[in-house]
Design an enzyme around this catalytic site. Structure first.
Site, mmCIF file in Angstrom:
data_model
loop_
_atom_site.group_PDB
_atom_site.id
_atom_site.type_symbol
_atom_site.label_atom_id
_atom_site.label_comp_id
_atom_site.label_asym_id
_atom_site.label_seq_id
_atom_site.Cartn_x
_atom_site.Cartn_y
_atom_site.Cartn_z
ATOM 1 N N HIS A 147 28.359 9.530 -28.596
ATOM 2 C CA HIS A 147 29.232 10.061 -29.710
ATOM 3 C C HIS A 147 30.644 9.037 -30.604
ATOM 4 O O HIS A 147 31.422 9.204 -29.551
ATOM 5 C CB HIS A 147 29.543 11.128 -29.860
ATOM 6 C CG HIS A 147 30.226 12.089 -31.143
ATOM 7 N ND1 HIS A 147 29.061 12.405 -31.902
ATOM 8 C CD2 HIS A 147 31.075 12.268 -31.351
ATOM 9 C CE1 HIS A 147 29.635 12.388 -33.039
ATOM 10 N NE2 HIS A 147 31.161 13.043 -33.164
ATOM 11 N N GLY A 166 19.734 -0.104 -30.878
ATOM 12 C CA GLY A 166 20.023 0.257 -29.126
ATOM 13 C C GLY A 166 20.715 -1.075 -28.181
ATOM 14 O O GLY A 166 20.198 -1.318 -26.972
ATOM 15 N N ASN A 168 25.641 11.670 -23.712
ATOM 16 C CA ASN A 168 25.549 10.954 -24.385
ATOM 17 C C ASN A 168 26.763 10.299 -24.976
ATOM 18 O O ASN A 168 28.080 10.508 -24.760
ATOM 19 C CB ASN A 168 25.396 12.022 -25.358
ATOM 20 C CG ASN A 168 25.039 11.783 -27.202
ATOM 21 O OD1 ASN A 168 24.584 10.552 -27.394
ATOM 22 N ND2 ASN A 168 25.682 12.073 -27.541
HETATM 23 C C1 GRF Z 1 26.442 3.882 -34.064
HETATM 24 O O1 GRF Z 1 26.969 4.380 -34.622
HETATM 25 C C2 GRF Z 1 26.908 4.411 -32.368
HETATM 26 O O2 GRF Z 1 28.180 4.331 -32.679
HETATM 27 C C3 GRF Z 1 25.846 5.418 -31.955
HETATM 28 O O3 GRF Z 1 24.975 5.653 -32.438
HETATM 29 C C4 GRF Z 1 24.914 3.973 -33.447
HETATM 30 C C5 GRF Z 1 23.566 3.203 -33.066
HETATM 31 O O4 GRF Z 1 24.341 2.995 -31.428
HETATM 32 N N1 GRF Z 1 26.584 5.530 -31.171
HETATM 33 P P1 GRF Z 1 22.614 1.517 -31.047
HETATM 34 O O5 GRF Z 1 23.980 0.721 -31.493
HETATM 35 O O6 GRF Z 1 21.273 1.686 -30.912
HETATM 36 O O7 GRF Z 1 23.613 1.963 -29.518
#
Ligand code: GRF
Length: 187
Positions: free
Chosen positions: A108, A11, A106
Site C-alpha cells: 500500500h 504491474g 499487499n
Molecule cells: C501504484 O500506485 C502503487 O503505488 C500501488 O499500486 C499502483 C500500481 O502499481 N501499489 P503497479 O505498477 O501496478 O505495481
C-alpha cells in the site's frame, strides 16, 4: 514456495517481485492474474514465461462473490502457497481473504496506519507531511489493515506533486516488496 500475484494495471510491483524470485530464493512465481484482461502487466508476465489469467470484473457488476468465484478458479489451479496483491485495485470479500489468511500480502502506497484507501499521496501533501512511503502488510478482512511486514520512507520535497511523490514511493515499493516477500517465504 509457489507465489501467485494479482494485478490490475501495469504491474511494476509484480515485475519487481517476479525478477527477485531467482537463484536460491525460496519462492517462484506460478501465476499472474488480473481483474482487467487489458492489464499491460499480463503481457509482461507472459514475456517472462509466467502463466497468466484474467477475469474481467465488470460483467459481474456489484456481485463481488461471483467475480471472486471466477477469479479463484485459475488461482486454485496454480496451487499457490502465497498470494501477493500488487497494484490490485479490487476490494476482496472476507470470504476470499479467509481462504488465504496468513499467506496473502499487499503493498500500500502510504505509511500505514496513515492514509488507508485511495489518493494517498495527495492526502499526504495536503496534510503537509514531511515524509511519505509504502507498507507491505498481511491482508485481513479490514481494508489496508493487518500485520505490517515492512515500511519504506521517502522525504516529501518542496514542489512535490502527487505524481512526483508517487514516483519516489513507487521506486521504494519495488525494493521493499521483494525484500518482504523473501523474508516471508523464507519463514
Ligand atoms: C501504484 O500506485 C502503487 O503505488 C500501488 O499500486 C499502483 C500500481 O502499481 N501499489 P503497479 O505498477 O501496478 O505495481
Amino acid at each position: 514456495k509457489r507465489v501467485a500475484i494479482l494485478i490490475s494495471g501495469g504491474g511494476s510491483n509484480m515485475l519487481a517481485l517476479a525478477r527477485s524470485m531467482t537463484g536460491d530464493h525460496p519462492a517462484r512465481p506460478v501465476l499472474v492474474a488480473s481483474n482487467d484482461p487489458q492489464a499491460s502487466g499480463l503481457e509482461k508476465a507472459a514475456e517472462m514465461g509466467i502463466a497468466t489469467a484474467a477475469v474481467d470484473h465488470r460483467p459481474f457488476r456489484g456481485d463481488r462473490a461471483a467475480f471472486e468465484a471466477a477469479l479463484l478458479e485459475p488461482i486454485l489451479r496454480a496451487e499457490p502457497d502465497i498470494l501477493c496483491l500488487a497494484g490490485f485495485m479490487r476490494v476482496l470479500t472476507p470470504a476470499f481473504v479467509q481462504r488465504f489468511e496468513g499467506r496473502m500480502l499487499n503493498i500500500h502506497p502510504s505509511l500505514l496506519p496513515k492514509y488507508p484507501g485511495l489518493h494517498t499521496h495527495q492526502r499526504a501533501l495536503e496534510a503537509g507531511d514531511a515524509e511519505a512511503g509504502c507498507t507491505v502488510h498481511e491482508v485481513t478482512a479490514v481494508l489496508d489493515d493487518g500485520p505490517i511486514l515492512g515500511q519504506a520512507r521517502v522525504p516529501v520535497l518542496p514542489g512535490d506533486t502527487a505524481d512526483t511523490l508517487a514516483a519516489r514511493v513507487l521506486a521504494e515499493e519495488h525494493r521493499l516488496y521483494p525484500a518482504c516477500l523473501r523474508r516471508f517465504a523464507g519463514g
